[in-house]
Design a protein around this motif. Structure first.
Motif, short mmCIF file in Angstrom:
data_model
loop_
_atom_site.label_atom_id
_atom_site.label_comp_id
_atom_site.label_asym_id
_atom_site.label_seq_id
_atom_site.Cartn_x
_atom_site.Cartn_y
_atom_site.Cartn_z
N ASP A 26 15.92 -32.96 76.51
CA ASP A 26 17.29 -32.46 76.30
C ASP A 26 18.05 -32.29 77.61
O ASP A 26 19.19 -32.76 77.75
CB ASP A 26 17.21 -31.13 75.53
CG ASP A 26 18.58 -30.54 75.30
OD1 ASP A 26 19.38 -31.19 74.60
OD2 ASP A 26 18.87 -29.46 75.84
N GLN A 30 21.58 -34.16 78.73
CA GLN A 30 22.82 -33.41 79.03
C GLN A 30 23.28 -33.72 80.45
O GLN A 30 24.47 -33.93 80.69
CB GLN A 30 22.59 -31.89 78.87
CG GLN A 30 22.07 -31.46 77.50
CD GLN A 30 23.13 -31.46 76.39
OE1 GLN A 30 24.23 -31.99 76.57
NE2 GLN A 30 22.78 -30.92 75.24
N THR A 211 19.42 -35.89 63.59
CA THR A 211 19.91 -35.55 64.93
C THR A 211 18.71 -35.38 65.85
O THR A 211 17.69 -34.79 65.47
CB THR A 211 20.77 -34.28 64.96
OG1 THR A 211 21.00 -33.94 66.35
CG2 THR A 211 20.12 -33.09 64.26
N TYR A 212 18.85 -35.91 67.06
CA TYR A 212 17.79 -35.77 68.06
C TYR A 212 17.90 -34.41 68.77
O TYR A 212 17.03 -34.06 69.55
CB TYR A 212 17.89 -36.90 69.09
CG TYR A 212 17.36 -38.23 68.57
CD1 TYR A 212 16.01 -38.54 68.66
CD2 TYR A 212 18.21 -39.17 67.99
CE1 TYR A 212 15.50 -39.75 68.20
CE2 TYR A 212 17.72 -40.38 67.53
CZ TYR A 212 16.36 -40.66 67.64
OH TYR A 212 15.87 -41.87 67.18
N HIS A 213 19.00 -33.71 68.51
CA HIS A 213 19.20 -32.41 69.17
C HIS A 213 18.44 -31.34 68.37
O HIS A 213 18.84 -30.97 67.26
CB HIS A 213 20.70 -32.10 69.22
CG HIS A 213 21.02 -30.90 70.05
ND1 HIS A 213 21.46 -29.72 69.51
CD2 HIS A 213 20.92 -30.70 71.38
CE1 HIS A 213 21.65 -28.84 70.48
NE2 HIS A 213 21.32 -29.41 71.62
N LYS A 214 17.33 -30.87 68.97
CA LYS A 214 16.37 -30.06 68.21
C LYS A 214 17.00 -28.80 67.60
O LYS A 214 16.77 -28.49 66.43
CB LYS A 214 15.21 -29.68 69.16
CG LYS A 214 14.02 -29.10 68.46
CD LYS A 214 12.81 -29.14 69.40
CE LYS A 214 11.55 -28.70 68.71
NZ LYS A 214 11.43 -27.27 68.53
N GLU A 215 17.82 -28.13 68.41
CA GLU A 215 18.41 -26.88 67.93
C GLU A 215 19.28 -27.14 66.70
O GLU A 215 19.23 -26.41 65.71
CB GLU A 215 19.27 -26.34 69.07
CG GLU A 215 19.33 -24.84 69.15
CD GLU A 215 20.25 -24.49 70.32
OE1 GLU A 215 19.92 -24.87 71.47
OE2 GLU A 215 21.29 -23.85 70.06
N THR A 216 20.07 -28.22 66.76
CA THR A 216 20.94 -28.57 65.64
C THR A 216 20.08 -28.98 64.44
O THR A 216 20.35 -28.59 63.30
CB THR A 216 21.89 -29.73 66.04
OG1 THR A 216 22.61 -29.32 67.18
CG2 THR A 216 22.83 -30.10 64.93
N TYR A 256 25.91 -34.02 65.40
CA TYR A 256 25.98 -33.52 66.78
C TYR A 256 26.76 -34.55 67.60
O TYR A 256 27.08 -35.64 67.12
CB TYR A 256 24.55 -33.30 67.31
CG TYR A 256 24.51 -32.59 68.63
CD1 TYR A 256 25.00 -31.29 68.77
CD2 TYR A 256 23.99 -33.21 69.77
CE1 TYR A 256 25.00 -30.64 70.00
CE2 TYR A 256 23.97 -32.57 71.00
CZ TYR A 256 24.48 -31.28 71.11
OH TYR A 256 24.48 -30.65 72.32
N TYR A 260 25.41 -37.94 72.85
CA TYR A 260 24.03 -37.44 72.98
C TYR A 260 23.11 -38.23 72.04
O TYR A 260 22.03 -38.67 72.43
CB TYR A 260 24.01 -35.95 72.63
CG TYR A 260 22.66 -35.28 72.78
CD1 TYR A 260 22.35 -34.55 73.92
CD2 TYR A 260 21.70 -35.36 71.77
CE1 TYR A 260 21.12 -33.92 74.06
CE2 TYR A 260 20.47 -34.74 71.90
CZ TYR A 260 20.19 -34.01 73.05
OH TYR A 260 18.96 -33.39 73.17
N GLU A 261 23.56 -38.42 70.81
CA GLU A 261 22.72 -39.10 69.81
C GLU A 261 22.42 -40.54 70.24
O GLU A 261 21.31 -41.03 70.07
CB GLU A 261 23.38 -39.11 68.43
CG GLU A 261 23.69 -37.74 67.85
CD GLU A 261 22.47 -36.93 67.43
OE1 GLU A 261 21.33 -37.25 67.83
OE2 GLU A 261 22.67 -35.92 66.73
N ALA A 264 19.92 -40.47 73.07
CA ALA A 264 18.60 -40.10 72.54
C ALA A 264 17.98 -41.28 71.79
O ALA A 264 16.77 -41.56 71.92
CB ALA A 264 18.72 -38.89 71.63
#
Ligand code: SAM
Ligand code: SF4
Length: 481
Positions: A26, A30, A211-216, A256, A260-261, A264
């Protein structure tokens, strides 16, 4: 004191190794995006020139391209993407149809109509007989390739229902026609289940990370097995280790930040290529569509503009030149036509996204609202007008030109020697068996001009193409090399 220092150094070393082996870092993504915000025009031009050499571009370079806003540079980006697509695959566009066998699901993805709390949705899992009916309806349109899709809950509990459904698709016959390749989009499996799936003769195993964004990811997947981000992310490792030859990945755009996606997805792709010698056979780029009973789907938090979406297609094409890029009927006809010019190489057509939607029951709940409702013939008509060659080819898969063997031909641009003739053979079959008269005339005119432009008269390949096309006109079917 010395011990504490040693522990600290070990901790640092562990973190470093962990970052090397993990698929999605991550912080790195970013940082890369932040750094790419400032760029010069000549930097962009250099990246595009590099991309045209068909060897891909770095993560940082992809981030720069994703940040382009200038109209002139955007056009250059789109032109480069088209150039790369043509260089690798020629002008062929593969056509397929999704087949939703079941809309029953135990997961709770906030954007999907199939999520378990959506009790208003009419649920059903197709029986073997019903699958025969669905496949017959697709064969009657002219389809040869199916993407089998299901919610995560199978009648009987285990995976047997999935294996039996694939068998039912392959064994369906109508008027001498049959489905020649079944790709599968189902929830991630453990290695032993992937081994069984391989025995069913599937083509590509496809799974979207959403989504590759773990938190999302954790906020949007509220219950069920799908809550486990890592189990999903590692699915392609288990699939490839189990012997599945081709895998397809992708983000669900709108959950997201799209930049970013995309980065990723490129990281995931590079990781698979580096680890297994096989990158993703396909990358899909679904965008969130309104889904019955999902307020979330009506207002996705990171909705993309059409220009953003085109940028996504183009950047993926440049960064992973050898991969098939898939566009579904989630997109409008206009958008789909536009994306044919940007590097998309596979499209679904005349899709239904509910079990029974092609034949026995049109009332079963759909996963989302379709945007392109054209028939297969209408989609083909538009593809031909845009001078792309419709293809139902399954040659590589059936000749064992899969996994690394396929990649080794796709990467240097050699696969199009097979793709284009095979596309023309399968399209000629379609024209003979299914096309209305005006499309038949238009289609053969495209085959003729494409043959003349790409294969010199008197060469062995041209001879083979001419012979096969005449054989198809006189009734022979299923020719490929
Ligand atoms: N149930 C399995 C899973 O989730 O992995 C496999 C198939 S699921 C039916 C296929 C894909 O549809 C999901 O991976 C998701 O990306 C996509 N999808 C779900 N809801 C959607 C929506 N509202 N609009 C567009 N695509 C959606
Ligand atoms: Fe179930 Fe897949 Fe829909 Fe999630 S996306 S609710 S897992 S069908």
């Amino acid at each position: 004191m010395r011990m504490a220092g040693l522990l600290l150094a070990l901790n640092r070393l562990f973190k470093k190794c962990y970052h090397i082996f993990m698929i999605i870092d991550d912080e790195k993504l970013q940082r890369t995006l932040e750094k790419a915000k400032s760029h010069t025009d000549s930097e962009v031009t250099d990246i595009l020139n590099k991309a045209k050499k068909l060897k891909g571009i770095s993560l940082q370079e992809a981030a720069v391209l994703l940040n382009i806003t200038d109209e002139k540079l955007l056009q250059q980006l789109f032109d480069a993407a088209r150039y790369v697509k043509e260089a690798i695959y020629g002008n062929r566009i593969v056509l397929f149809a999704p087949l939703y066998i079941s809309n029953i699901c135990t997961n709770e993805c906030v954007y999907c109509a199939f999520r378990r709390s959506n009790t208003a949705l009419k649920r059903h899992a197709s029986t073997r007989e019903e699958i025969h009916q669905e496949v017959t309806a697709l064969l009657q349109q002219g389809h040869k390739r199916i993407l089998m899709v299901a919610g995560e809950a199978y009648p009987g509990g285990g995976l047997q229902y999935v294996y039996d459904s694939i068998k039912a698709i392959y064994e369906t016959r109508w008027n001498g026609q049959n489905i020649r390749r079944v790709n599968v989009n189902i929830a991630p499996l453990v290695k032993e289940e992937f081994e069984e799936l391989k025995k069913c003769g599937i083509g590509t195993y496809q799974l979207f990370q959403e989504t590759y964004h773990k938190e999302t990811y954790e906020k949007l997947h509220l219950a069920g097995a799908k809550k486990d981000y890592q189990f999903r992310l590692d699915a392609m490792d288990r699939a490839l280790q189990a012997g599945i030859n081709d895998v397809g990945i992708g983000p669900l755009l709108g959950l997201y930040d799209y930049k970013y996606e995309v980065l990723a997805t490129l990281e995931h792709s590079a990781y698979l290529d580096k680890t297994y010698g096989v990158g993703p056979h396909t990358i899909s780029i679904p965008r969130i569509e309104p889904a019955e009973g999902s307020d979330f789907s009506l207002h996705p938090p990171y909705q993309l503009t059409d220009t953003d979406f085109k940028k996504v297609v183009a950047v993926i094409r440049l960064a992973v030149p050898y991969t098939g890029i898939i566009l579904s009927t989630r997109e409008s006809p206009a958008m789909r036509n536009a994306c044919l010019e940007l590097g998309v190489s596979q499209i679904s057509a005349a899709s239904r996204v509910n079990p029974g939607g092609y034949s026995y029951d049109k009332q079963n709940g759909s996963q989302f609202t379709l945007t392109d409702e054209r028939t297969l013939a209408e989609v083909i008509d538009a593809v031909v007008d845009a001078k792309h060659m419709p293809s139902f080819c399954t040659g590589c898969y059936r000749l064992g030109r899969v996994g690394k063997d396929f990649m080794d031909m796709a990467k240097p641009g050699l696969i199009k020697k097979h793709c284009l003739p095979n596309a023309m053979f399968t399209f000629a079959e379609y024209l003979e068996d299914f096309a209305p008269a005006p499309l038949k005339a238009k289609g053969y005119a495209l085959i003729e001009s494409t043959t003349k432009e790409n294969f010199q008269e008197g060469t062995p390949i041209r001879k083979m193409i001419d012979e096969n096309l005449s054989k198809i006109k006189s009734g022979k079917r299923d020719l490929y090399f």
